[in-house]
Design an enzyme around this catalytic site. Structure first.
Site, PDB file in Angstrom:
ATOM      1  N   ASP A 218      32.364  -7.687   4.785  1.00 53.03           N
ATOM      2  CA  ASP A 218      32.131  -6.692   5.821  1.00 53.03           C
ATOM      3  C   ASP A 218      33.353  -5.778   5.970  1.00 53.03           C
ATOM      4  O   ASP A 218      34.496  -6.239   5.946  1.00 53.03           O
ATOM      5  CB  ASP A 218      31.867  -7.424   7.147  1.00 53.03           C
ATOM      6  CG  ASP A 218      31.467  -6.496   8.262  1.00 53.03           C
ATOM      7  OD1 ASP A 218      30.422  -5.838   8.139  1.00 53.03           O
ATOM      8  OD2 ASP A 218      32.203  -6.433   9.277  1.00 53.03           O
ATOM      9  N   GLU A 280      31.313  -4.130   1.193  1.00 53.70           N
ATOM     10  CA  GLU A 280      30.741  -3.124   2.081  1.00 53.70           C
ATOM     11  C   GLU A 280      31.882  -2.155   2.370  1.00 53.70           C
ATOM     12  O   GLU A 280      32.664  -2.332   3.301  1.00 53.70           O
ATOM     13  CB  GLU A 280      30.222  -3.721   3.391  1.00 53.70           C
ATOM     14  CG  GLU A 280      29.501  -2.660   4.233  1.00 53.70           C
ATOM     15  CD  GLU A 280      29.722  -2.759   5.733  1.00 53.70           C
ATOM     16  OE1 GLU A 280      28.903  -2.216   6.486  1.00 53.70           O
ATOM     17  OE2 GLU A 280      30.721  -3.369   6.160  1.00 53.70           O
TER      18      GLU A 280
END
Length: 557
Positions: A218, A280
């Site tokens: 993330d 990401e």
């Protein structure tokens, strides 16, 4: 001739991840086994055969760690456990075992930019003094102005408001400020601290020892902040490119992130099997994104330039070309994606005029998408995407053609972005509504009863898995067909060559693995090539021609 993917020279024994199709499960919205209205691990396990039947290669789980759920699990309180709402560590091990029985790999979601404010480290930091080792794990700074009343710099939170919150010291006096690029309940870690590095290397090993096949990382571009934390007087967003003068945001895409991922790659490479790291990273242009997938760093990176490209042939081609060229330089496969848990579902996003697609959520009072047009374009976009060289991601429910839920009233919305901006940002709840499995069942089969943490619209009954299974032309059967043919023809390992005769204006056409792929964005039908047969199409051909907003695959007859 257009760009050629490096995957064309690979053997059948090439690593699985180079052309894998990975399915994203948003756990609280996938399947609810215990009836509390929130999805859980036993629910996911029970529905894994759907993914095997669909034809994907792996499942990526959004965070399932212990968390106060202030940001749907992206506020992690303990990286080595399972949130009780979702189940237990034994439930996770059962899910992993069942997935592997079905030849599905399992990808965990790792959140290294920040922890929850409930994490033991942050509680220790609040109880400790300024300058202490406990505070050094996070980004604590003295304030500016008289008595430190002003934040240390001008940074804004992605969720709105200041990126700084002032703490009350143990003696009750106003104290230092801590950085949170997201919600105040998500304090940023300080990755200049070796202790943080050691902690996450150990977290990786904890899950690798339990057989996970990789990690989606993330906010992978956000861990390192520019030295001195210089002011940045610009609106904040996950994707903040360089300014006109070439200045890069001091909180995104700093050089130091790459050494972190080299460390992690060494950890993964010490385990048997092909374990992967997926970034990401909201990074532009593609040349900078490709730096994350160099040979000693990550394996894949989400292609947000492709996701955000408007429905115009020229811009789609430009993104495809730039992506393949940038990845070829570093010897990495491209990765393609159209939807995820952070963006408006593409069945709705593409229902707006090209260039007017919403950047964030849609509310009931906002301009509404053309649902029929959006689904037609979404099906075409998927058929086109899954023919491109490299890997791809599918977000849960897109195989059903689910639209964004744009009618959610304010009182049910739970995204912190909605609250922190006073509703100006509609938030991401509209793409997170629990998916329908059976049209006639309570909560459409999401759970055993009617409970659902976000309300499901009545029109979802006809979009359920049960309603579409075995129905020719349904979106579900289209996905099953395209994934089966993609695997049969090894499309992800092909080389892309634009068909210069067909490509032009509002038509894109390329050849790969002996298949001709045509995407028609023009107002006129495109005749099927002579001497060819249709392998599949996103909509029925008309008099042997590919109609507007349709994609088709052709093989020699």
């Amino acid at each position: 001739m257009g760009p050629v993917s490096d995957t064309s020279t690979e053997t059948p024994a090439a690593p699985w991840w180079r052309d894998a199709v990975i399915y994203q499960v948003y756990p609280r919205s996938f399947a609810d086994a215990d009836g509390d209205g929130l999805g859980d691990l036993p629910g996911i396990t029970a529905r894994l055969p759907h993914l095997a039947d669909l034809g994907v290669d792996a499942v990526w789980l959004s965070p399932v760690y212990p968390s106060p759920q202030k940001d749907a699990g992206y506020d992690v309180a303990d990286y080595r456990g399972i949130e009780p709402v979702f189940g237990t560590l034994a439930d996770f091990e059962a899910l992993s075992a069942r997935a592997h029985e079905l030849d599905l790999r399992v990808i965990m979601d790792l959140v290294p930019n920040h922890t929850s404010a409930d994490h033991v480290w942050f509680r220790q930091a609040l109880a400790a003094a300024p300058g202490s080792p406990e505070r050094a794990r996070y980004v604590f700074r003295d304030g500016r102005g008289e008595d430190g009343v002003l934040p240390p710099n001008s940074w804004r939170s992605v969720f709105g408001g200041s990126a700084w919150t002032r703490v009350t010291e143990p003696d009750g006096t106003p104290g230092q400020w801590y950085l949170h690029l997201f919600d105040a309940s998500q304090p940023d870690l300080d990755w200049s601290n070796p202790e943080v590095h050691e902690e996450f290397a150990d977290v990786l090993r904890f899950w690798l020892d339990r057989g996970v096949d990789g990690f989606r990382v993330d906010v992978a571009h956000g861990l390192i902040k520019a030295e001195g934390l210089p002011d940045w007087d610009h609106d904040q967003a996950l994707l903040n490119g360089s300014t006109a003068s070439g200045e890069r945001p001091p909180m995104w895409d700093q050089e130091g992130v790459h050494e972190i991922y080299r460390e992690w790659r060494r950890v993964l490479d010490s385990y048997e099997g092909e374990r992967i790291l997926v970034a990401e990273a909201w990074v532009t242009p593609p040349e900078r994104l490709a730096r994350y997938v160099r040979g000693d760093e990550m394996h894949q990176a989400f292609n947000f330039d492709y996701l955000r490209a408007p429905w115009r042939a020229g811009e789609l081609k430009q993104v495809v070309d730039a992506t393949l060229q940038a990845h070829e330089v570093v010897g990495a496969p491209a990765t393609w994606v159209l939807s995820n848990h952070d963006v408006v579902r593409h069945a709705s996003r593409l229902g707006y005029p090209a260039g007017d697609e919403p950047a964030s959520g849609v509310g009931p009072d906002d301009p509404q998408p053309d649902a029929e047009l959006g689904l037609r374009r979404a099906r075409a976009a998927t058929v086109f995407m899954l023919a491109l060289p490299g890997g791809a991601y599918v977000y849960q429910g897109e195989e059903l053609g689910l639209p964004e839920v744009t009618t959610l009233p304010a009182e049910v919305r739970q995204d912190p972005a909605f609250a922190r901006t006073g509703g100006e940002d509609r938030g991401r709840d509209g793409c997170r509504v629990p998916i329908p499995w059976e049209g006639e069942a309570p909560s459409y089969g999401f759970g055993p009863g009617s409970a659902s943490w976000l309300p499901q619209p009545p029109e979802w009954a006809r979009l359920s898995v049960a309603a579409q299974t075995g129905v020719p032309g349904s979106t579900l059967e289209l996905y099953r067909q395209v994934l089966a043919l993609r695997r049969e023809h090894a499309m992800g390992r092909g080389a892309l060559e634009w068909d210069e005769e067909l490509t032009g204006g509002d038509v894109l056409a390329f050849r790969t693995r002996g298949v001709l792929v045509v995407l028609n964005l023009s107002a006129r039908p495109v005749p099927a090539p002579a001497g060819s047969r249709v392998l599949l199409a996103s909509a029925d051909l008309v008099d042997g021609a590919v109609p507007t907003d349709t994609a088709a695959w052709f093989a020699p007859s």
